[in-house]
Design a protein around this motif. Structure first.
Motif, PDB file in Angstrom:
ATOM      1  N   TYR A 148    -101.422 -10.594  -3.776  1.00 18.16           N
ATOM      2  CA  TYR A 148    -102.482 -10.122  -2.899  1.00 18.16           C
ATOM      3  C   TYR A 148    -103.008  -8.812  -3.471  1.00 18.16           C
ATOM      4  O   TYR A 148    -102.268  -7.871  -3.686  1.00 18.16           O
ATOM      5  CB  TYR A 148    -101.955  -9.919  -1.473  1.00 18.16           C
ATOM      6  N   SER A 149    -104.301  -8.733  -3.727  1.00 15.36           N
ATOM      7  CA  SER A 149    -104.913  -7.556  -4.321  1.00 15.36           C
ATOM      8  C   SER A 149    -105.582  -6.713  -3.244  1.00 15.36           C
ATOM      9  O   SER A 149    -106.172  -7.247  -2.309  1.00 15.36           O
ATOM     10  CB  SER A 149    -105.944  -8.001  -5.355  1.00 15.36           C
ATOM     11  N   TYR A 156    -101.726  -4.717  -6.485  1.00 12.94           N
ATOM     12  CA  TYR A 156    -101.470  -5.990  -5.830  1.00 12.94           C
ATOM     13  C   TYR A 156    -100.025  -6.062  -5.356  1.00 12.94           C
ATOM     14  O   TYR A 156     -99.143  -5.392  -5.864  1.00 12.94           O
ATOM     15  CB  TYR A 156    -101.828  -7.173  -6.730  1.00 12.94           C
TER      16      TYR A 156
END
Length: 118
Positions: free
Chosen positions: A62-63, A56
């Motif tokens: 945010y992955s 992430y």
């Protein structure tokens, strides 16, 4: 990275072998896993753990998708794939299952490696 498992009083060392010079996109991931007792004088390679990675963006959580969990090769190296789609700092977190239980802190999975893409 090393971490301590209180339940079995064992130190574990997770070594990042690859990527050495990561680029944006897919990168090979290679790891070694060892354990030692409290004195850390002798290290034993672990060849029967299961690893589950998460990647992430460090500042946004945010992955990414497209990652492949590392599996052990005949040479004792755990190999997988990480996806770091664009520049910035990325966290590769590894959850490790060994002897029927998770030996890493979860959540969040520790150890983790910071991958910087310029």
């Amino acid at each position: 990275k090393y971490f301590y498992d209180l339940s079995d009083t064992t130190y574990y060392t997770l070594t990042l072998v690859k990527p050495f010079n990561p680029l944006a996109g897919l990168n090979g991931l290679e790891l070694l896993l060892h354990k030692s007792n409290v004195y850390q004088l002798e290290f034993e390679q672990i060849r029967d753990a299961q690893m589950y990675i998460g990647v992430y963006k460090q500042d946004s959580l945010y992955s990414t998708g497209g990652n492949t969990d590392p599996i052990i090769g005949s040479d004792g190296i755990y190999r997988g794939i990480i996806n770091v789609p664009y520049t910035g700092s990325w966290v590769v977190a590894d959850t490790i299952l060994y002897n029927g239980r998770i030996i890493t802190n979860n959540p969040p999975p520790i150890p983790e490696f910071i991958i910087n893409i310029e």
